[in-house]
Design a protein around this motif. Structure first.
Motif, PDB file in Angstrom:
ATOM      1  N   PHE A  61       7.084  -6.943  10.273  1.00  0.00           N
ATOM      2  CA  PHE A  61       6.025  -6.291   9.503  1.00  0.00           C
ATOM      3  C   PHE A  61       5.591  -7.219   8.369  1.00  0.00           C
ATOM      4  O   PHE A  61       6.040  -7.083   7.228  1.00  0.00           O
ATOM      5  N   PRO A  62       4.734  -8.195   8.681  1.00  0.00           N
ATOM      6  CA  PRO A  62       4.297  -9.142   7.649  1.00  0.00           C
ATOM      7  C   PRO A  62       3.665  -8.405   6.468  1.00  0.00           C
ATOM      8  O   PRO A  62       2.765  -7.586   6.651  1.00  0.00           O
ATOM      9  N   PRO A  63       4.128  -8.700   5.249  1.00  0.00           N
ATOM     10  CA  PRO A  63       3.618  -7.955   4.087  1.00  0.00           C
ATOM     11  C   PRO A  63       2.229  -8.414   3.661  1.00  0.00           C
ATOM     12  O   PRO A  63       1.824  -9.551   3.914  1.00  0.00           O
ATOM     13  N   ASP A  64       1.508  -7.525   3.030  1.00  0.00           N
ATOM     14  CA  ASP A  64       0.272  -7.910   2.354  1.00  0.00           C
ATOM     15  C   ASP A  64       0.649  -8.757   1.140  1.00  0.00           C
ATOM     16  O   ASP A  64       1.688  -8.528   0.501  1.00  0.00           O
ATOM     17  N   GLU A  65      -0.185  -9.718   0.801  1.00  0.00           N
ATOM     18  CA  GLU A  65       0.130 -10.571  -0.332  1.00  0.00           C
ATOM     19  C   GLU A  65       0.241  -9.746  -1.618  1.00  0.00           C
ATOM     20  O   GLU A  65      -0.598  -8.887  -1.901  1.00  0.00           O
ATOM     21  N   GLY A  66       1.299  -9.988  -2.337  1.00  0.00           N
ATOM     22  CA  GLY A  66       1.540  -9.254  -3.574  1.00  0.00           C
ATOM     23  C   GLY A  66       2.347  -7.992  -3.378  1.00  0.00           C
ATOM     24  O   GLY A  66       2.780  -7.372  -4.351  1.00  0.00           O
ATOM     25  N   LEU A  67       2.543  -7.586  -2.132  1.00  0.00           N
ATOM     26  CA  LEU A  67       3.388  -6.441  -1.794  1.00  0.00           C
ATOM     27  C   LEU A  67       4.521  -6.935  -0.905  1.00  0.00           C
ATOM     28  O   LEU A  67       4.520  -8.060  -0.433  1.00  0.00           O
ATOM     29  N   SER A  68       5.489  -6.058  -0.656  1.00  0.00           N
ATOM     30  CA  SER A  68       6.606  -6.422   0.211  1.00  0.00           C
ATOM     31  C   SER A  68       6.503  -5.756   1.579  1.00  0.00           C
ATOM     32  O   SER A  68       7.457  -5.774   2.349  1.00  0.00           O
ATOM     33  N   PHE A  69       5.331  -5.210   1.890  1.00  0.00           N
ATOM     34  CA  PHE A  69       5.130  -4.474   3.138  1.00  0.00           C
ATOM     35  C   PHE A  69       3.634  -4.427   3.437  1.00  0.00           C
ATOM     36  O   PHE A  69       2.806  -4.629   2.540  1.00  0.00           O
ATOM     37  N   PRO A  70       3.257  -4.137   4.678  1.00  0.00           N
ATOM     38  CA  PRO A  70       1.832  -3.943   4.997  1.00  0.00           C
ATOM     39  C   PRO A  70       1.417  -2.504   4.663  1.00  0.00           C
ATOM     40  O   PRO A  70       1.944  -1.549   5.236  1.00  0.00           O
ATOM     41  N   LEU A  71       0.506  -2.357   3.750  1.00  0.00           N
ATOM     42  CA  LEU A  71       0.118  -1.029   3.267  1.00  0.00           C
ATOM     43  C   LEU A  71      -0.422  -0.152   4.390  1.00  0.00           C
ATOM     44  O   LEU A  71      -0.109   1.046   4.459  1.00  0.00           O
ATOM     45  N   SER A  72      -1.216  -0.704   5.285  1.00  0.00           N
ATOM     46  CA  SER A  72      -1.840   0.101   6.338  1.00  0.00           C
ATOM     47  C   SER A  72      -0.806   0.757   7.237  1.00  0.00           C
ATOM     48  O   SER A  72      -0.997   1.896   7.703  1.00  0.00           O
ATOM     49  N   VAL A  73       0.299   0.067   7.479  1.00  0.00           N
ATOM     50  CA  VAL A  73       1.360   0.622   8.329  1.00  0.00           C
ATOM     51  C   VAL A  73       1.999   1.834   7.657  1.00  0.00           C
ATOM     52  O   VAL A  73       2.263   2.852   8.306  1.00  0.00           O
ATOM     53  N   LEU A  74       2.212   1.735   6.361  1.00  0.00           N
ATOM     54  CA  LEU A  74       2.838   2.852   5.649  1.00  0.00           C
ATOM     55  C   LEU A  74       1.888   4.040   5.557  1.00  0.00           C
ATOM     56  O   LEU A  74       2.305   5.192   5.711  1.00  0.00           O
ATOM     57  N   ILE A  75       0.620   3.788   5.330  1.00  0.00           N
ATOM     58  CA  ILE A  75      -0.356   4.875   5.255  1.00  0.00           C
ATOM     59  C   ILE A  75      -0.486   5.573   6.605  1.00  0.00           C
ATOM     60  O   ILE A  75      -0.655   6.795   6.676  1.00  0.00           O
ATOM     61  N   GLU A  76      -0.398   4.809   7.683  1.00  0.00           N
ATOM     62  CA  GLU A  76      -0.454   5.421   9.009  1.00  0.00           C
ATOM     63  C   GLU A  76       0.735   6.346   9.233  1.00  0.00           C
ATOM     64  O   GLU A  76       0.603   7.428   9.832  1.00  0.00           O
ATOM     65  N   LYS A  77       1.903   5.954   8.717  1.00  0.00           N
ATOM     66  CA  LYS A  77       3.101   6.782   8.848  1.00  0.00           C
ATOM     67  C   LYS A  77       3.016   8.007   7.938  1.00  0.00           C
ATOM     68  O   LYS A  77       3.418   9.109   8.318  1.00  0.00           O
ATOM     69  N   LEU A  78       2.470   7.823   6.743  1.00  0.00           N
ATOM     70  CA  LEU A  78       2.420   8.891   5.738  1.00  0.00           C
ATOM     71  C   LEU A  78       0.968   9.109   5.310  1.00  0.00           C
ATOM     72  O   LEU A  78       0.557   8.672   4.231  1.00  0.00           O
ATOM     73  N   PRO A  79       0.182   9.758   6.132  1.00  0.00           N
ATOM     74  CA  PRO A  79      -1.257   9.885   5.827  1.00  0.00           C
ATOM     75  C   PRO A  79      -1.549  10.657   4.549  1.00  0.00           C
ATOM     76  O   PRO A  79      -2.551  10.407   3.893  1.00  0.00           O
ATOM     77  N   SER A  80      -0.674  11.604   4.202  1.00  0.00           N
ATOM     78  CA  SER A  80      -0.853  12.331   2.950  1.00  0.00           C
ATOM     79  C   SER A  80       0.010  11.652   1.894  1.00  0.00           C
ATOM     80  O   SER A  80       1.121  12.075   1.586  1.00  0.00           O
TER      81      SER A  80
END
Length: 246
Positions: A61-80
């Protein structure tokens, strides 16, 4: 009844993200995870909402720059998902970062150019880390996050907890005792009520009497002259006034 939102707490290390996160340890309606690998969050199947403080890197799970994770993947898992970005006065944060940065730049995510700063004074490394997280990292979530301030949390912890509760649709009246239990822990000075966040204890020092404004006890004029050019623009963007050097 509106369901409680999932929560993601982000921000630079030593900015109060740990004690903020532990607010959710006091709430029986939440499952709380402090710096878990991202894959652990993605595997969660909790029947109740979860709160996560700063997910860590996970292979694949390559992170977004400045974060330690890809934000889109987490939002897909936790939409709310309600994202909070915790920020603290840069001079106070820099003083607090020194222990971790001195340990092979132990705070994550590291700036991409962190190794190029290793021959610079430690105080400048800490300033660069604060600035990187609060520019590059914050830019990834600025359009979808609520900025919370360390200073507001310490000034009136219960009011802070109530504000957070409103953001996540948490019923304040039925959770008041839990919010109060957490608020009692949050102190500007160490006293009998103060209970430091578990993950912060390894980075604590006893060289200051207050948490807000500690830089006035810990930072020399020479050190301030070194860090102000690094942090000045970002500090202003977050509404922090910096001292003038005479």
């Amino acid at each position: 009844m509106v369901a409680n939102k999932h929560v993601l707490i982000l921000g630079c290390g030593r900015s109060g993200t740990s004690i903020f996160g532990e607010l959710f340890q006091h709430l029986p309606s939440y499952s709380y995870f402090s710096e878990p690998p991202l894959v652990e969050v993605l595997e969660q199947d909790s029947p109740q909402p979860i709160a996560v403080k700063v997910p860590r890197e996970s292979e694949g799970f390559p992170p977004d720059e400045g974060l330690s994770f890809p934000l889109s993947v987490l939002i897909e898992k936790l939409p709310s998902l309600q994202i909070f970005w915790q920020v603290r006065h840069p001079l106070d944060t820099i003083c607090s970062l020194k222990v971790g940065i001195a340990r092979n730049w132990g705070h994550h995510p590291r700036p991409l150019d962190w190794q190029q700063w290793l021959d610079r004074p430690l105080i400048e490394q800490c300033a660069h880390h604060w600035d990187y997280i609060n520019t590059v990292g914050f830019s990834q979530v600025s359009s979808c996050s609520v900025v919370t301030r360390f200073e507001d949390m310490l000034a009136d912890a219960l009011r802070f907890a109530h504000s957070v509760s409103q953001q996540i649709h948490l019923d304040i009246s039925s959770n008041q005792k839990y919010l109060q239990q957490w608020a009692n822990r949050v102190q500007n000075k160490n006293n009998e009520q103060f209970d430091e966040a578990t993950t912060s204890r390894a980075y604590s020092t006893q060289d200051h009497s207050v948490k807000v404004g500690r830089w006035q006890e810990n930072m020399s004029k020479e050190e301030m002259e070194r860090v102000l050019p690094i942090i000045q623009q970002t500090a202003q963007q977050f509404g922090y006034d910096l001292p003038l050097i005479s």
